[in-house]
Motif scaffolding. Sequence first.
Motif, PDB file in Angstrom:
ATOM      1  N   TYR A  26       0.816  -1.216   0.000  1.00 29.04           N
ATOM      2  CA  TYR A  26       0.000   0.000   0.000  1.00 29.04           C
ATOM      3  C   TYR A  26       0.850   1.267   0.000  1.00 29.04           C
ATOM      4  O   TYR A  26       0.358   2.348   0.288  1.00 29.04           O
ATOM      5  N   GLY A  27       2.113   1.135  -0.318  1.00 27.96           N
ATOM      6  CA  GLY A  27       3.015   2.267  -0.354  1.00 27.96           C
ATOM      7  C   GLY A  27       4.349   1.896   0.268  1.00 27.96           C
ATOM      8  O   GLY A  27       4.467   0.874   0.958  1.00 27.96           O
ATOM      9  N   PRO A  46     -10.165  -5.880   6.795  1.00 27.84           N
ATOM     10  CA  PRO A  46     -11.384  -5.609   7.563  1.00 27.84           C
ATOM     11  C   PRO A  46     -11.765  -4.140   7.627  1.00 27.84           C
ATOM     12  O   PRO A  46     -12.872  -3.818   8.066  1.00 27.84           O
ATOM     13  N   VAL A  47     -10.875  -3.239   7.185  1.00 22.91           N
ATOM     14  CA  VAL A  47     -11.247  -1.825   7.112  1.00 22.91           C
ATOM     15  C   VAL A  47     -11.391  -1.392   5.652  1.00 22.91           C
ATOM     16  O   VAL A  47     -11.231  -0.213   5.317  1.00 22.91           O
ATOM     17  N   GLY A  48     -11.738  -2.355   4.798  1.00 25.89           N
ATOM     18  CA  GLY A  48     -12.115  -2.039   3.422  1.00 25.89           C
ATOM     19  C   GLY A  48     -11.045  -1.361   2.601  1.00 25.89           C
ATOM     20  O   GLY A  48     -11.354  -0.470   1.800  1.00 25.89           O
ATOM     21  N   ARG A  49      -9.803  -1.771   2.776  1.00 27.82           N
ATOM     22  CA  ARG A  49      -8.669  -1.172   2.053  1.00 27.82           C
ATOM     23  C   ARG A  49      -8.648   0.349   2.205  1.00 27.82           C
ATOM     24  O   ARG A  49      -8.318   1.078   1.289  1.00 27.82           O
ATOM     25  N   SER A  50      -9.028   0.805   3.388  1.00 30.50           N
ATOM     26  CA  SER A  50      -8.980   2.191   3.879  1.00 30.50           C
ATOM     27  C   SER A  50     -10.308   2.929   3.764  1.00 30.50           C
ATOM     28  O   SER A  50     -10.480   3.978   4.396  1.00 30.50           O
ATOM     29  N   PRO A  57      -9.066   7.650   4.203  1.00 32.82           N
ATOM     30  CA  PRO A  57      -9.005   6.765   3.038  1.00 32.82           C
ATOM     31  C   PRO A  57      -7.846   7.143   2.110  1.00 32.82           C
ATOM     32  O   PRO A  57      -7.443   8.319   2.040  1.00 32.82           O
ATOM     33  N   ILE A  58      -7.316   6.157   1.418  1.00 32.15           N
ATOM     34  CA  ILE A  58      -6.271   6.422   0.429  1.00 32.15           C
ATOM     35  C   ILE A  58      -6.806   7.436  -0.576  1.00 32.15           C
ATOM     36  O   ILE A  58      -7.854   7.211  -1.186  1.00 32.15           O
ATOM     37  N   ALA A  64     -11.960   3.376  11.875  1.00 31.86           N
ATOM     38  CA  ALA A  64     -11.292   2.074  11.824  1.00 31.86           C
ATOM     39  C   ALA A  64     -11.614   1.239  13.051  1.00 31.86           C
ATOM     40  O   ALA A  64     -11.776   0.015  12.958  1.00 31.86           O
ATOM     41  N   SER A  65     -11.713   1.877  14.207  1.00 31.98           N
ATOM     42  CA  SER A  65     -12.066   1.163  15.434  1.00 31.98           C
ATOM     43  C   SER A  65     -13.452   0.550  15.317  1.00 31.98           C
ATOM     44  O   SER A  65     -13.675  -0.611  15.702  1.00 31.98           O
TER      45      SER A  65
END
Length: 333
Positions: free
Chosen positions: A27-28, A207-211, A217-218, A262-263
């Motif tokens: 992811y970077g 679980p956090v939907g790819r941000s 978010p990205i 995210a929590s």
Amino acid sequence: MQIRKLGANGADVSSLGIGAMSFANFYGPTTDENSYAILDAAMEAGVTHIDTSNVYGMGRSETAIGEFLKSRGQEARDHFVIATKAGISKDADGNRVFDNSPEHFEAELDKSLARLGVECVDLFYMHRYQAERPIEEVAEALAALVKKGKTKSIGLSEIAPSTLRRAAAVHPIAAVQSEYSLATRAPELGLLQACEELGTAFVAFSPVGRSFLTDDPIPASRVPELEFLKVNPRFKQPNYDYNIAATDAFRALAAEMGMPAASLAIAWTLHKGDHMLPIPGTRSTAHFAELVKGAEVVLSDTDVVRIEQVLPVGWAYGDRYSAGQWVGPERFS
């Protein structure tokens, strides 16, 4: 930190784990020192489950973990329950193929053990299913590695409930790993239920939907830099903007409930069953603290109703994978 089981007869693990794909620039860009900081934070927070693979950075993730364990000593090795995977390979022309042969599994696991600096892992997965090979043979090949003392248990990744049942008839399957979150709920169509019935842990990646299910978010500007995301339907326009707009309400709800988004995403995932083990990845210790907080939150049924009113089943725009990314994972309905 809550403690759960990695399979009916498996190790005790923290309810939250670490997905170590982020240790390999997925992811970077990152550094080994950054990965060590995440692992140090995990030890302090009581997070014990760490998930990696031979193909994450072509060994880089495993090497970083191994160097960390070496530098921190026996205390670190005793702290972590380590899972790794094999089964993704390349043919003579460099094309991605899947190899579930006993020879491939053992050769790749031996390399993983060397990179990790351990004699045995706690869990070894078939990373992708080679569909032309009977799953019973695959289970036997993995079980042979348990008998040889190279792994304590075995798992399967991205498979259908029917495939799990056939494999479990040959040897206990400690864990099944698949994508699962408020953004991706296909496992509810029988896979979560099969895991619970068989005493198999369900290890939820992304679980956090790819941000998308976070407060940060990205950004769209970074998507073209990331090989996986730039072709992923959910990150292509106009879907990206639609998904940001849809999850704005989730971020607002999390703030209203007094926690980072995210929590709340992690808390929702854990609420879905005692056999649920989310393994988010991160390069940020601040984000890691948000994930840990999610594992400390206990949601009421009323909370879950509110969350699922904001993000009901099927809210996400775009498939979770592109056509090319779908090569390997089993679809089921």
